[in-house]
Design an enzyme around this catalytic site. Sequence first.
Site, PDB file in Angstrom:
ATOM      1  N   ASN A 209       0.855  -1.197   0.000  1.00 24.44           N
ATOM      2  CA  ASN A 209       0.000   0.000   0.000  1.00 24.44           C
ATOM      3  C   ASN A 209       0.884   1.237   0.000  1.00 24.44           C
ATOM      4  O   ASN A 209       2.105   1.138  -0.050  1.00 24.44           O
ATOM      5  CB  ASN A 209      -0.959  -0.034   1.197  1.00 24.44           C
ATOM      6  CG  ASN A 209      -0.195  -0.068   2.502  1.00 24.44           C
ATOM      7  OD1 ASN A 209       0.517   0.865   2.839  1.00 24.44           O
ATOM      8  ND2 ASN A 209      -0.309  -1.181   3.228  1.00 24.44           N
ATOM      9  N   LYS A 341     -11.589  -2.815  19.088  1.00 24.04           N
ATOM     10  CA  LYS A 341     -10.227  -3.365  19.268  1.00 24.04           C
ATOM     11  C   LYS A 341      -9.698  -3.154  20.687  1.00 24.04           C
ATOM     12  O   LYS A 341      -8.529  -3.379  20.944  1.00 24.04           O
ATOM     13  CB  LYS A 341      -9.290  -2.758  18.223  1.00 24.04           C
ATOM     14  CG  LYS A 341      -9.737  -3.065  16.784  1.00 24.04           C
ATOM     15  CD  LYS A 341      -8.679  -2.759  15.738  1.00 24.04           C
ATOM     16  CE  LYS A 341      -9.236  -3.016  14.338  1.00 24.04           C
ATOM     17  NZ  LYS A 341      -8.211  -3.120  13.304  1.00 24.04           N
TER      18      LYS A 341
HETATM   19  O1  PMT Z   1       3.180   5.996   6.498  1.00 21.23           O
HETATM   20  P1  PMT Z   1       2.713   7.351   5.982  1.00 21.23           P
HETATM   21  O2  PMT Z   1       2.949   7.514   4.494  1.00 21.23           O
HETATM   22  O3  PMT Z   1       3.303   8.478   6.787  1.00 21.23           O
HETATM   23  O4  PMT Z   1       1.136   7.436   6.143  1.00 21.23           O
HETATM   24  C1  PMT Z   1       0.554   7.444   7.413  1.00 21.23           C
HETATM   25  C2  PMT Z   1      -0.654   6.499   7.522  1.00 21.23           C
HETATM   26  C3  PMT Z   1      -1.775   7.024   6.629  1.00 21.23           C
HETATM   27  C4  PMT Z   1      -0.276   5.072   7.089  1.00 21.23           C
HETATM   28  C5  PMT Z   1      -1.068   6.499   9.038  1.00 21.23           C
HETATM   29  O5  PMT Z   1      -1.424   7.812   9.413  1.00 21.23           O
HETATM   30  C6  PMT Z   1      -2.247   5.554   9.282  1.00 21.23           C
HETATM   31  O6  PMT Z   1      -3.402   5.900   9.128  1.00 21.23           O
HETATM   32  N1  PMT Z   1      -1.950   4.281   9.659  1.00 21.23           N
HETATM   33  C7  PMT Z   1      -2.937   3.215   9.820  1.00 21.23           C
HETATM   34  C8  PMT Z   1      -3.282   2.646   8.456  1.00 21.23           C
HETATM   35  C9  PMT Z   1      -4.292   1.515   8.521  1.00 21.23           C
HETATM   36  O7  PMT Z   1      -3.941   0.403   8.259  1.00 21.23           O
HETATM   37  O8  PMT Z   1      -5.467   1.893   8.978  1.00 21.23           O
HETATM   38  P2  PMT Z   1      -6.747   0.853   9.128  1.00 21.23           P
HETATM   39  O9  PMT Z   1      -7.881   1.732   9.451  1.00 21.23           O
HETATM   40  O10 PMT Z   1      -6.807  -0.032   7.928  1.00 21.23           O
HETATM   41  O11 PMT Z   1      -6.341  -0.039  10.362  1.00 21.23           O
HETATM   42  C10 PMT Z   1      -6.709   0.307  11.697  1.00 21.23           C
HETATM   43  C11 PMT Z   1      -5.624  -0.090  12.667  1.00 21.23           C
HETATM   44  O12 PMT Z   1      -5.506  -1.529  12.671  1.00 21.23           O
HETATM   45  C12 PMT Z   1      -4.249   0.462  12.385  1.00 21.23           C
HETATM   46  O13 PMT Z   1      -3.657   0.850  13.610  1.00 21.23           O
HETATM   47  C13 PMT Z   1      -3.502  -0.712  11.773  1.00 21.23           C
HETATM   48  O14 PMT Z   1      -2.096  -0.656  12.097  1.00 21.23           O
HETATM   49  C14 PMT Z   1      -4.165  -1.902  12.471  1.00 21.23           C
HETATM   50  N2  PMT Z   1      -4.154  -3.159  11.680  1.00 21.23           N
HETATM   51  C15 PMT Z   1      -4.811  -3.235  10.496  1.00 21.23           C
HETATM   52  C16 PMT Z   1      -4.838  -4.451   9.812  1.00 21.23           C
HETATM   53  C17 PMT Z   1      -4.167  -5.563  10.365  1.00 21.23           C
HETATM   54  N3  PMT Z   1      -4.144  -6.738   9.740  1.00 21.23           N
HETATM   55  N4  PMT Z   1      -3.529  -5.439  11.543  1.00 21.23           N
HETATM   56  C18 PMT Z   1      -3.516  -4.264  12.205  1.00 21.23           C
HETATM   57  O15 PMT Z   1      -2.916  -4.144  13.284  1.00 21.23           O
END
Ligand code: PMT
Length: 402
Positions: A209, A341
């Site tokens: 991604n 979570k």
């Molecule tokens: O890295 P940059 O280019 O600086 O960009 C920053 C960012 C946009 C990546 C950052 O600000 C951000 O939003 N990170 C979380 C991205 C994400 O995966 O969001 P989500 O809404 O899909 O997931 C929610 C949470 O669950 C996140 O904390 C993620 O780390 C966690 N997760 C998701 C899927 C998975 N299989 N395991 C997880 O732990």
Amino acid sequence: MVRNKNILLGVSGGIAVYKACALTSKLTQQGANVKVMMTESATKFVSPLTFQALSRNPVYTDTFDEKNPAKIAHIDVADWADIAIIAPATANMIGKMANGLADDMLSTTLLATQASVYIAPAMNVHMYAHPAVIKNMKQLDEWGYHFIEPGAGYLACGYVGKGRLEEPESIIDAVAEHQKSNGLFTGKKVLVSAGPTQERVDPVRFFTNRSSGKMGFAIAEAAANMGGEVTLVAGAVNLETSNKNINRIDVTTAAEMFETMHQQFQANDIVIKAAAVADYRPKQVYDEKMKKQSNDWVVEMERTKDILQSLGDSKQGQFLVGFAAETSDALGHGIKKLQKKNLDAIVINNVSVDGAGFGGDTNIVTYVNNSQQPKDIPLTSKYEVASQLMTLIAHDMKDEAK
Ligand code: PMT
């Protein structure tokens, strides 16, 4: 906050040097130990003797003027300083610092110091708005230097605008305010995840991604600068870490990140998951490169484990912070993730908004804790977002401990 602190005051050459005299005097009156280092141009405005009398210390102007053969003066001062303040910081000095130049005693000392560095620029309004100066300031900001913005008003060059050195009292207030947050995580262990994962389908292709890791790296840097002992679990990023308080572990896949986060989890007090972890990976991974065919290639995907969910389920007193990358109803979806979570707080970014989310150097976020009072952090650098987030987290941890 400045009492008994060793402060290196770097003075570069501009008309505002006279204000640096008042700054030296006020810092000394507040109990700081001040050593002044001047560039050659600064000495054309005010004599070193003035600063010597105000600081009651010798003033440094020449790298090769080694008074004590047992020491190398610029390294000695660099190691001695707890805090360095550059006031006034000219466009030239900012340019040297941003490009790693060391051709006078001040720029050489600043390259060698581990102190917190505060930069108070002063220059003509057009110089301050020049793309080269803006680029240099941005670079320094990304490296964790702190800026004390110049005020607007009548400038010595006759222009009216931004570029006037901030008043000495305000410079001390800004440094003191920042120093207050500096030790917020002393004695605390902070685990941060950053960047994307890569999920291989064959030896040359993978799913990933747009995460660059910048947000998570900024959090690790801010936490370390606030005294935390940081472990940074980094996905597939092109970023470097040089902070001695950050222990970096590189991983590639979601499965590796899962293992590593769980191995580190129990030993940490605060866990922040800024990584963008793959939700799906190819069900079948080929050992050989898949040959191109005339028909379509359908890749069947299977779910990865949700790391944050499993950390939330197994948490034992850690302060657990997730991120939510959303494109619509960001607050609503973010709060659902906070609850589902079992988190202590969530940082929500609407990644469809300009200046927010993936790749860039800035972000716009909303921090929500369990009392669900959203706190907005408007558009600013990822490092500044990270500093504000860490301050909010420290505050919430204190409240939880009551
Ligand atoms: O890295 P940059 O280019 O600086 O960009 C920053 C960012 C946009 C990546 C950052 O600000 C951000 O939003 N990170 C979380 C991205 C994400 O995966 O969001 P989500 O809404 O899909 O997931 C929610 C949470 O669950 C996140 O904390 C993620 O780390 C966690 N997760 C998701 C899927 C998975 N299989 N395991 C997880 O732990």
